[in-house]
Design an enzyme around this catalytic site. Structure first.
Site, mmCIF file in Angstrom:
data_model
loop_
_atom_site.group_PDB
_atom_site.id
_atom_site.type_symbol
_atom_site.label_atom_id
_atom_site.label_comp_id
_atom_site.label_asym_id
_atom_site.label_seq_id
_atom_site.Cartn_x
_atom_site.Cartn_y
_atom_site.Cartn_z
ATOM 1 N N ASP A 14 7.659 -10.220 -10.256
ATOM 2 C CA ASP A 14 6.521 -10.383 -9.327
ATOM 3 C C ASP A 14 5.959 -11.800 -9.454
ATOM 4 O OD1 ASP A 14 5.298 -7.225 -8.723
ATOM 5 O OD2 ASP A 14 6.616 -7.506 -10.431
ATOM 6 N N LYS A 40 8.719 1.847 3.315
ATOM 7 C CA LYS A 40 8.363 2.948 4.212
ATOM 8 C C LYS A 40 8.381 2.482 5.671
ATOM 9 C CE LYS A 40 4.981 4.427 1.264
ATOM 10 N NZ LYS A 40 5.560 4.234 -0.071
ATOM 11 N N THR A 90 6.834 -2.280 -7.150
ATOM 12 C CA THR A 90 7.080 -2.666 -8.547
ATOM 13 C C THR A 90 7.368 -1.448 -9.434
ATOM 14 O OG1 THR A 90 5.673 -4.594 -8.268
ATOM 15 C CG2 THR A 90 6.125 -3.944 -10.519
ATOM 16 N N ASP A 100 3.249 -10.440 -0.571
ATOM 17 C CA ASP A 100 3.519 -9.473 -1.644
ATOM 18 C C ASP A 100 4.916 -9.833 -2.149
ATOM 19 O OD1 ASP A 100 4.069 -7.405 -3.321
ATOM 20 O OD2 ASP A 100 3.259 -5.857 -2.006
HETATM 21 P P1 AMP Z 1 3.342 3.212 -2.677
HETATM 22 O O1 AMP Z 1 3.437 3.789 -1.311
HETATM 23 O O2 AMP Z 1 2.669 4.126 -3.651
HETATM 24 O O3 AMP Z 1 4.649 2.717 -3.165
HETATM 25 O O4 AMP Z 1 2.363 1.989 -2.555
HETATM 26 C C1 AMP Z 1 2.551 0.943 -1.626
HETATM 27 C C2 AMP Z 1 1.886 -0.307 -2.142
HETATM 28 O O5 AMP Z 1 0.503 -0.053 -2.374
HETATM 29 C C3 AMP Z 1 2.448 -0.772 -3.496
HETATM 30 O O6 AMP Z 1 2.360 -2.154 -3.566
HETATM 31 C C4 AMP Z 1 1.498 -0.146 -4.495
HETATM 32 O O7 AMP Z 1 1.436 -0.891 -5.665
HETATM 33 C C5 AMP Z 1 0.173 -0.190 -3.742
HETATM 34 N N1 AMP Z 1 -0.645 0.965 -4.128
HETATM 35 C C6 AMP Z 1 -0.758 2.149 -3.494
HETATM 36 N N2 AMP Z 1 -1.604 2.967 -4.150
HETATM 37 C C7 AMP Z 1 -2.041 2.295 -5.221
HETATM 38 C C8 AMP Z 1 -2.921 2.582 -6.285
HETATM 39 N N3 AMP Z 1 -3.530 3.760 -6.372
HETATM 40 N N4 AMP Z 1 -3.136 1.641 -7.219
HETATM 41 C C9 AMP Z 1 -2.528 0.436 -7.137
HETATM 42 N N5 AMP Z 1 -1.669 0.093 -6.157
HETATM 43 C C10 AMP Z 1 -1.420 0.997 -5.208
HETATM 44 MG MG MG Z 2 2.912 -3.952 -2.732
HETATM 45 MG MG MG Z 3 3.681 -6.366 -5.202
#
Ligand code: AMP
Ligand code: MG
Ligand code: MG
Length: 336
Positions: free
Chosen positions: A76, A250, A149, A144
Site C-alpha cells: 500500500d 465489486k 488489503t 487508493d
Molecule cells: P470491503 O467491501 O469490505 O472490501 O471494503 C471496501 C473498501 O472499504 C476497502 O478499502 C476497505 O478497507 C474499506 N472499508 C470498508 N469497511 C471498512 C471498515 N469498517 N473499516 C475500514 N475500512 C473499511
Molecule cells: Mg480501499
Molecule cells: Mg487501500
C-alpha cells in the site's frame, strides 16, 4: 499531441501506466515475502510481520490475533508513493489525496517508480466538451493504491485493485481501475489489466457484458459486514450474494455483468474507494450513489468516509426503484 490535449484527458492517460506500475510494485512486494503489515488507527498495535505468500493458513492464524479491519502493508505504502510521485511530477498543480496520507518530503522515490508515459489511445480521443476548459483548481485526484488489503494479505489476489479517480468540480468523472492479478489462477506471469472510464467519453480495457436476466445478484463486503449491512441485503431479496473484497473489485463485477448491484449499508468506505469505481461505472451507464440515491461530493474539503453507505447498480438496472426498497429505519441509520 499530448501537451495539446485537455488536462482531464492527459491526467486520465497518465493514470493508466501509473496504476499499472503500482500494480507491479504490489506483486513485487508479495513475491518478496515481506508485507510489513500495520494495523491502521491502532497506534499501539504495530505488527511487522514476515509473511510467506505461499501459506494461506499462516495468514489466517496471524489475523486471528491481529484483527483485520483496516490494514496497511508495504505494498500500500510503496504503490501510493509511485502513483503520487508520477502524477505530481507531471501535474504539480493538481490536488492529489491518497489513502495512505501525505508523503514524507525527505522520502526519495526510486526513479523507476516514477512513470511519465501516457496511454496514447486515451490521448487521441475527443475530450467531452464539458472538460475542455477544466483547470487544475477544478480537479481532485483520489488514490487508493491498493484496494482490498485484507484480501491481499490472505492470498485472495484477484480481489486487489489499484484505484485512481478524477473528480471535476466535486463529481467523480474519470477513473482507472488496475487489477494486477487478473486471471492469476489460470495463467502464469499475468500482466494484469487496466480498465478506465470518463463520463461523456466511454470506457476501455474490458469487455462489457450485461448481467443475467433470470436472477438478481448483489455483491457486498466479505470482511466488513454487520447487522445493518445484512438487513439492507435482505430487504432487496437477491437470488444470490457475492461476498468479495474491495470496492474496485465489486464494481468490476457490475461492469462485467456478474452482479446487478453493489450494496454496502455501512460508513466504512472512503472517497478513495469509490471515486474511480463510480466514474468508470457511470461512464458505462451504471450508477453509484449513497444508500439514499444521492451522489457523493469528491471536492477537496469533504470528509473522507462515505458516511451514507454505497449503492451501485449496473448499466440497465433501475437504480431509483432499487434504492426505494431500502426500509426507512435503515436509511435513518445514515443521516445526511
Ligand atoms: P470491503 O467491501 O469490505 O472490501 O471494503 C471496501 C473498501 O472499504 C476497502 O478499502 C476497505 O478497507 C474499506 N472499508 C470498508 N469497511 C471498512 C471498515 N469498517 N473499516 C475500514 N475500512 C473499511
Ligand atoms: Mg480501499
Ligand atoms: Mg487501500
Amino acid at each position: 499531441m499530448s501537451q495539446s490535449a485537455p488536462l482531464v484527458l492527459r491526467l486520465l492517460a497518465a493514470s493508466v501506466p501509473a496504476a499499472a506500475r503500482a500494480g507491479k510494485i504490489i506483486k513485487d512486494v508479495m513475491s518478496g515475502g515481506e508485507l510489513a503489515i500495520v494495523q491502521k488507527n491502532k497506534r499501539n498495535l504495530f505488527a511487522k510481520l514476515l509473511i510467506s505468500p505461499l501459506s494461506s493458513s499462516y495468514f489466517q492464524n496471524i489475523f486471528k490475533g491481529l484483527g483485520r479491519n483496516d490494514l496497511q502493508t508495504e505494498a500500500d505504502r510503496s504503490a501510493q508513493r509511485c502513483i503520487i510521485a508520477s502524477l505530481s511530477q507531471q501535474f504539480p498543480d493538481v490536488t492529489i489525496i491518497g489513502e495512505e496520507g501525505p508523503s514524507n518530503p525527505s522520502d526519495e522515490v526510486p526513479s523507476d517508480w516514477v512513470v511519465t508515459e501516457s496511454e496514447q489511445d486515451i490521448l487521441c480521443k475527443q475530450c467531452p466538451s464539458e472538460y475542455i476548459s477544466t483547470t487544475a483548481e477544478d480537479i481532485v485526484v483520489w488514490v487508493d493504491p491498493l484496494d482490498g488489503t485484507s484480501e491481499y494479505t490472505q492470498g485472495l489476489l484477484d480481489h486487489v485493485t489499484v484505484l485512481i479517480g478524477i473528480a471535476v468540480n466535486g463529481r467523480a468523472v474519470g477513473g482507472v481501475i488496475h487489477q494486477p492479478y487478473h486471471n492469476y489462477q489460470t495463467k502464469k506471469d499475468v500482466p494484469g489489466r487496466t480498465l478506465w472510464g470518463l463520463v461523456g467519453l466511454g470506457t476501455g480495457g474490458f469487455e462489457v457484458v450485461d448481467p443475467p436476466s433470470d436472477k438478481f445478484i448483489i455483491t457486498t463486503t466479505r470482511s466488513h459486514s454487520d447487522g445493518i449491512v445484512v438487513k439492507a441485503l435482505e430487504a432487496l431479496k437477491p437470488d444470490e450474494i457475492l461476498r468479495v473484497g474491495g470496492a474496485g473489485h465489486k464494481v468490476l463485477l457490475l461492469l462485467e455483468g456478474r452482479a446487478h448491484a453493489y450494496v454496502f449499508a455501512s460508513k466504512g468506505c472512503k472517497k478513495w474507494d469509490t471515486c474511480a469505481p463510480e466514474a468508470v461505472l457511470e461512464a458505462l451507464g451504471g450508477t453509484l450513489t449513497d444508500i439514499h440515491g444521492n451522489h457523493y461530493s469528491y471536492a477537496k474539503d469533504v470528509q473522507y468516509p462515505d458516511a451514507q453507505g454505497i449503492f451501485a447498480t449496473a448499466k440497465g438496472v433501475d437504480h431509483k426503484s432499487l434504492v426505494s426498497k431500502i426500509p426507512q429505519e435503515l436509511r435513518d441509520a445514515f443521516p445526511n
